[in-house]
Design a protein around this motif. Structure first.
Motif, PDB file in Angstrom:
ATOM      1  N   LYS C 299      36.650  21.851  49.035  1.00  0.00           N
ATOM      2  CA  LYS C 299      36.231  22.391  47.757  1.00  0.00           C
ATOM      3  C   LYS C 299      36.374  23.881  47.829  1.00  0.00           C
ATOM      4  O   LYS C 299      35.916  24.508  48.765  1.00  0.00           O
ATOM      5  N   GLY C 300      37.023  24.410  46.858  1.00  0.00           N
ATOM      6  CA  GLY C 300      37.093  25.851  46.818  1.00  0.00           C
ATOM      7  C   GLY C 300      36.728  26.298  45.438  1.00  0.00           C
ATOM      8  O   GLY C 300      36.998  25.601  44.471  1.00  0.00           O
ATOM      9  N   MET C 301      36.067  27.420  45.333  1.00  0.00           N
ATOM     10  CA  MET C 301      35.827  27.975  44.012  1.00  0.00           C
ATOM     11  C   MET C 301      36.739  29.163  43.876  1.00  0.00           C
ATOM     12  O   MET C 301      36.936  29.915  44.818  1.00  0.00           O
ATOM     13  N   VAL C 302      37.300  29.292  42.704  1.00  0.00           N
ATOM     14  CA  VAL C 302      38.069  30.495  42.469  1.00  0.00           C
ATOM     15  C   VAL C 302      37.077  31.564  42.058  1.00  0.00           C
ATOM     16  O   VAL C 302      36.451  31.471  41.007  1.00  0.00           O
ATOM     17  N   ARG C 660      46.164  31.528  41.268  1.00  0.00           N
ATOM     18  CA  ARG C 660      45.992  31.225  42.685  1.00  0.00           C
ATOM     19  C   ARG C 660      45.596  29.798  42.948  1.00  0.00           C
ATOM     20  O   ARG C 660      45.140  29.447  44.010  1.00  0.00           O
ATOM     21  N   GLY C 661      45.691  28.965  42.007  1.00  0.00           N
ATOM     22  CA  GLY C 661      45.333  27.576  42.275  1.00  0.00           C
ATOM     23  C   GLY C 661      44.306  27.132  41.276  1.00  0.00           C
ATOM     24  O   GLY C 661      43.641  27.946  40.641  1.00  0.00           O
ATOM     25  N   PRO C 662      44.192  25.841  41.114  1.00  0.00           N
ATOM     26  CA  PRO C 662      43.262  25.295  40.144  1.00  0.00           C
ATOM     27  C   PRO C 662      41.831  25.626  40.524  1.00  0.00           C
ATOM     28  O   PRO C 662      41.553  25.939  41.676  1.00  0.00           O
ATOM     29  N   ASP C 663      40.953  25.550  39.554  1.00  0.00           N
ATOM     30  CA  ASP C 663      39.572  25.982  39.752  1.00  0.00           C
ATOM     31  C   ASP C 663      38.945  25.322  40.958  1.00  0.00           C
ATOM     32  O   ASP C 663      38.478  25.950  41.872  1.00  0.00           O
ATOM     33  N   GLU C 665      40.000  22.479  43.497  1.00  0.00           N
ATOM     34  CA  GLU C 665      41.010  21.497  43.832  1.00  0.00           C
ATOM     35  C   GLU C 665      40.428  20.453  44.756  1.00  0.00           C
ATOM     36  O   GLU C 665      39.853  20.754  45.780  1.00  0.00           O
TER      37      GLU C 665
END
Lengths: 282, 236, 675
Positions: C299-302, C660-663, C665
């Motif tokens: 899980k990453g948060m932008v 930079r990538g989806p919210d 992913e």
């Protein structure tokens, strides 16, 4: 004495026994495989060893000490490192930052000892993901993320590496390279315990294999020994219907086939196959 | 394979985030047939189940149930019109009693009383445990409870995902007897298993999936050979 | 000697309020357990429905029973259904901070609605059967109102029992707690189930509120806050068990009543009566079992992009110059408002650290600011040393709070901090030894390195300087090793543990640092005002603080700045309040897409503008960054804040790679839950 000893560990979830009196060991300098069908309790064993799951009963001994009640981080400090089957990379950080975090944590004196960029980059180089160093960890392919978890784990220089399906998501060439890396890591004196579904890899790198089924170890030994064990055949092929009469032709021939068909034995494939290489296997 | 097939999957693609797990799946199940879908871990079998049962939207491709394109239908709508999906893992509500679990099976259209009657007649053990919380039963008993839904709801198509996972061979055998019995009553079944022969025992057809595609289909005997390579060579 | 009469005289009101708490609390539990959304606004809705009841029964003169039925059986369920349908749907699966913030937004909205529609005036709601004589039991008496409340709670308990255990939809409600996806495969409809749960939950909030209103009085805040009692009762049942919730409600009612009756009427113990529920809540929280570490997916948060060093320096200096210009142009009263905004912005910075970077939600930040203010005033050292000490005292208190609640995360942590804030409020802040007799404690403005900054204009500039310096500090921390570890802990606690991180001390440190920032803000605020009182730091204010911080952007320093200005306008400028509400609503909707709040949206716009016009403007205007701005100044706080925006945002960071990538992913994890 073995570096890791799992001693009659039982884990129950509600009425389901996920691990049932499991006993096995892992030795320094060796790659040990932990295999078994889906739901056999392999990952639960890893959770027990690393401290994320309290066993219902039983003990885990590491480096001559009972670590059963030790919290996760202290086990890690003593030298147990692990990767996750369902990935646990730090998604908001880049690949390099992931490893730097691990490096910082391992240094202990947070922020005071500057991690030399070289150390971190050397780890990325070693597992072969330098090309991804500046990508966010939630945007890299599964196989790469697994290698990242390995690199992160190595930052703490663990004595025991628990690898949960490390090769899934890697293509054939990558898997070969990865196998060599495993041997190398073991040669450095680490104990490697690996849950893995890729039998080619298991058979080629493991010095010893434990087969888990219904939460219990049903066979242990070298690759040859395990391969020919009837209990393992049965566990792997589901319900073993050697004298089944419904599809006699099929099962009869393949019951025989399974003995010769296990991967270490070369055999030409009879049916054209779509190669699995390079495909995401999440 | 005459008449309208009960299930037709046409060139289905699906992805989690950017990672594509289904890369053009085609699969057809004739009415009344039992199809075993085999393949190693990560082949995309469970994703395909989710798409057929309406739990996940494909990125492209179509699913036809009984000749009708079910694009956009929700899982609960499909369940009410005769698609019975028993997902991977223990598909019961652990904090409800056996009886309450059975009561919820009546959403599929059969009255709660009839559901209980059939289930208890077939699995007397469930009757003994009717007031026990489902989560406290053994894995085999939970799977029996899950199978009761297939048994009692008289579905048009039954999807069984990894029925045998983590269960002792004797219990798996017992469960597959139930599957065979359901099949005899004319229900079409899609039976997904990682390990082969248990499922092949009751199947009319078999398909092998790997890397997000169906790579072989046919009679169980034919497929068995492919299977050995894929399952034992690739992932076992 | 045991005095039965006295005992009964306190038991009966205890049972009465306990019954009302139990009714309200069971509604809360029902909603939470079926939808995983903890409705902080439960009490606020009870308040609004009580106003409706007053409107129907008193203002319009409809029969009181008919009014009750209208509110409880028609209006409240309809509102509940609408909330589930349009607001709460799907919230339960998201991060706790989002669902908390949305319900805090509902709470603020409820209060805003009530104050707009029902302007302050004296209103009374008579109890039911007001004309009938109470029933005498020995020396004690039971009014019919008390009796029907107790009976109503029994009826609610029985009704819920039958619904949940004897009906299919009720069983489906419990099933959807276990596994809503499986319920769908059974053919059940989790959305319908959730809507029903919200409808019933709202009904029970209305019933609880209406039964209490004749005792508590029709007040915007009193009823809203009474819900803390419901939280405490609900927590005893771990937000799951209705019988325990009922027991908790009754027990709390009785305990509070006995505390009033039997504890001494002076000294510290006399205050205990009022905090029984909060104390109870805090203790139940501490006794919560350790949650298993979640193991799941990547899980990453932008996050909002980190500005480059130059951008941060430029924005900060620009903000200072702007404040200096304002200081010359503004009246004393307006300057006080600017100072207040700076205070709020600093307290929000403490949330940027704790919530934005660390992922923990605290509802006690104003309390920490209060501790800082109190310490600063009591220390009576109006210089940097006094201010730093005040910050350290607040940090110490923060660490003390963090210690017992270390094991809690998410919602439980937030509620534990709320309980703590409530206890501090009642037990410490309202004590006359704290802020003095009439709640006014004097504090002097600090002198900085011997410089005189006693005028409000200079003082405000210094406050903004502190904000800027703390903002720089936070950005530096975020860039460094500590910041990375904070993010890592937020993304995967399990991985941090297995890498050898002892997260307990980290969290204590994080709480302490965050409390320290809030404490410094409090100390500066004390100096700004000259006199401070307990009312400046009511625990309740931490709710809108969190709301605005998150809506404006809790992951960026600019978000804290905007949020601070917004909160100041909301609190001090009733004319602008509706506009702020619109912005909040707009921001809350956008939160679903981007958890980084409005600040990040503005960055995005800023980047677009910069990409399109930047080069041209740069070419034609090689002037100082602030030179073009002086003429654009408008002597109102509102447009000042807008200027701040553009200053910070248009110059927004360009170092962040777009897309930079989806919210969030999620890497596929559909295969084999355990092997």
């Amino acid at each position: 004495m073995s570096l890791l000893e799992v001693d009659h560990v039982v884990v129950q979830f509600g009425g389901v026994t996920a691990v049932n009196e499991a006993c096995f060991t892992a030795e320094e300098g060796r790659v040990t495989g932990l295999i078994g069908p889906n739901g056999a309790g392999k990952t639960t064993c890893f959770n027990v060893i690393s401290g994320l799951q309290k066993p219902t009963r039983g003990k885990v001994r590491f480096d001559g000490r009972n670590v059963s009640s030790m919290p996760v981080h202290r086990r890690s400090k003593r030298g147990i490192g692990r990767t996750f089957q369902r990935l646990e990379a730090f998604g908001s950080l880049t690949v390099r930052e992931n490893v730097r975090v691990a490096h910082d944590i391992a240094q202990g004196v947070l922020g005071l000892v500057r991690p030399s960029k070289g150390d971190v980059d050397a780890l990325l180089e070693r597992v072969g993901i330098t090309a991804y160093a500046d990508e966010r960890a939630d945007s890299i392919p599964t196989g790469t993320a697994r290698l990242l978890e390995l690199a992160r784990c190595l930052a703490g220089d663990p004595k025991l590496l628990l690898l949960d399906e490390p090769s899934s998501g890697l293509d054939e060439t990558e898997t070969d390279v990865f196998g060599d890396l495993l041997k190398e890591l073991a040669a450095e004196g680490r104990a490697i315990l690996m849950v893995e579904h890729d039998m080619d890899l298991v058979m080629s790198v493991c010095d010893e294999i434990h087969v888990l089924d219904f939460g219990s170890v049903i066979a242990s030994g070298g690759p040859q020994l395990v391969r020919n064990d009837p209990a393992v055949q049965k566990a792997y092929l589901g319900y073993s219907d050697l004298d089944d009469d419904v599809h006699h032709g099929a099962s009869g021939s393949s019951a025989e086939q399974t003995h010769v068909d296990l991967p270490a034995v070369e055999q030409t494939q009879q049916v054209p196959m779509v190669p699995t290489s390079g495909e995401a296997r999440p | 394979m005459s008449g309208v097939p009960i299930l037709e999957v046409c060139d289905v693609h699906a992805a989690y985030g950017r990672i594509e797990v289904l890369r053009g799946v085609d699969l057809t199940i004739p009415k009344g047939a039992v199809m075993a879908l085999l393949g190693p871990n990560g082949a995309g079998k469970s994703t395909l189940t989710k798409i057929i049962s309406g739990q996940k939207k494909p990125t492209s491709g179509d699913v036809h149930l009984g000749g009708v394109n079910v694009h956009g239908a929700g899982a609960e709508d499909l369940a009410r019109v005769g698609l019975c999906t028993i997902p991977e893992g223990r598909s019961v509500f652990p904090n409800l009693t056996v009886e309450e679990n059975l009561q919820l099976m009546s959403y599929a259209g059969v009255s709660a009383e009839a559901v209980k009657e059939t289930a208890f007649a077939y699995f007397p053990r469930l009757s003994e445990r009717r007031h026990q919380l489902a989560g406290t039963m053994s894995g085999g008993e939970q799977q029996m409870l899950a199978m009761s839904r297939a048994l009692t709801s008289d579905p048009a198509l039954l999807i069984l995902d990894e029925l045998s996972m983590g269960l002792a061979p004797l219990i798996v055998d017992e469960l597959y007897d139930t599957v065979a019995r359901i099949a005899e009553s004319g229900v079409s079944i899609l039976c997904i298993e990682q390990f082969a022969r248990t499922a092949l025992r009751v199947s009319d057809y078999a398909a092998v999936m790997t890397g997000g595609r169906v790579v072989a289909t046919g009679e169980p005997e034919e497929v068995m050979e492919t299977m050995s390579d894929v399952i034992l060579g690739g992932a076992a | 000697m045991f005095d039965l009469g006295k005992f009964l005289a306190f038991t009966i009101p205890g049972l009465f309020s306990g019954a009302a708490y139990a009714i309200a609390a069971s509604g809360l539990v029902l909603t939470y357990s079926t939808t995983r959304v903890f409705n902080i606004a439960h009490g606020a809705f009870g308040m609004v429905f009580s106003f409706f009841f007053w409107d129907f029964s008193v203002r319009q003169g409809i029969n009181e029973w008919l009014s009750l039925a209208l509110v409880v059986l028609v209006v409240a369920p309809a509102v509940g259904w609408a909330i589930q349908r349009f607001i709460a749907r799907g919230l339960g699966e998201g991060p706790v901070s989002v669902s908390l913030v949305v319900t805090v937004g509902l709470l603020v909205g409820c209060i805003g609605f009530a104050t707009q529609v029902y302007k302050p005036e004296a209103r009374t709601v008579p109890p039911f059967f007001a004309d009938s004589k109470p029933i005498e039991i020995g020396e004690a008496s039971v009014t019919y109102h008390q009796l029907i409340t107790i009976l109503a709670s029994v009826a609610v308990a029985a009704g819920l029992y039958v619904l949940l255990n004897r009906t299919r939809i009720g069983t489906a409600m419990r099933a959807s707690v276990d596994n809503p996806d499986l319920l769908k495969l059974f053919g059940g409809k989790p959305d319908q189930v959730a809507a029903l749960a919200w409808a019933i939950g709202m009904s029970l909030a209305a019933l609880g509120g209406i039964l209490l209103v004749s005792v508590v009085g029709l007040d915007y805040y009193a009823l809203t806050l009474l819900v803390v009692n419901a939280y405490a009762a609900a927590m005893l049942g771990r937000l799951k068990s209705l019988p325990l919730t009922f027991a908790g409600g009754m027990g709390l009612g009785l305990l509070s009543s006995y505390a009033v009756g039997y504890l001494p009427t002076d000294g510290v113990l006399s205050k205990v009566g009022g905090i029984v529920p909060a104390l109870f809540l805090f203790v139940v929280m501490i006794a919560m079992p350790q949650a298993q570490l979640r193991i799941g997916q990547v899980k990453g948060m932008v996050s909002a992009p980190l500005p480059s060093f130059e951008k941060a320096a430029g924005s900060g200096l620009g903000l200072l110059v702007l404040t200096a210009l304002l200081a010359g142009a503004f009246s004393e009263a307006n300057l006080l408002l600017v100072g207040t905004a700076a205070t709020y912005a600093m307290v929000m910075l403490s949330l940027v650290l704790l919530t934005g970077y660390g992922g923990h939600v605290s509802l006690a930040q104003f309390t920490f600011a209060g501790v800082g203010a109190l310490a600063y005033a009591k220390l009576d050292q109006p210089n940097l040393v006094g201010l730093v000490l005040a910050g350290l005292v607040a940090a110490g208190v923060g660490a003390l709070v963090a210690l017992p609640v270390l094991r809690l995360t998410g919602l439980y942590l937030a509620l534990a901090t709320l309980a703590f804030a409530n206890i501090m409020d009642k037990l410490v802040f309202q004590d006359e030894r704290a802020f003095g007799f009439n709640g006014a404690l004097t504090a002097e403005r600090l002198s900085l390195l011997g410089l005189d900054i006693s005028t409000t204009g200079k003082y405000v500039v210094v406050m903004v300087l502190f904000f800027v310096v703390m903002g720089w500090g936070l950005l530096a921390l975020r860039r460094g090793s500590l910041g990375r570890i904070l993010i890592a802990m937020r993304d995967s606690p399990a991985a941090c543990g297995t890498l050898g991180l002892d997260m307990r001390w980290f969290r204590v440190g994080l709480f302490a640092m965050s409390a320290g920032i809030a404490g410094v803000a409090g100390g500066l605020f004390a100096g700004l005002r000259g006199t401070i009182g307990a009312s400046d730091f009511q625990f309740f204010n931490s709710l809108p603080l969190l709301l605005l911080a998150v809506v404006f952007g809790v992951t960026s320093v600019s978000g804290a700045l905007l949020g601070g200005v917004g909160l100041m306008l909301l609190n001090n400028n009733p004319d602008l309040a509706p506009i702020i509400f619109v912005i909040i609503g707009f921001g809350a909707v956008l939160l679903a897409k981007d958890p980084n709040g409005l600040a990040n949206q503005l960055f995005r716009v800023g980047r677009l503008l910069a990409d399109r016009f930047g080069p041209r403007i740069m070419a034609s205007l090689p002037a100082l960054p602030s030179s073009g701005r002086a003429d654009g100044l408008d002597p109102t706080a509102g447009s000042a804040s807008r200027d701040d925006d553009s200053l910070v945002d248009v110059t927004g960071d360009t170092s962040a790679a777009p897309g930079r990538g989806p919210d969030v992913e999620e890497v596929a994890t559909h295969v084999a839950p355990r092997g």
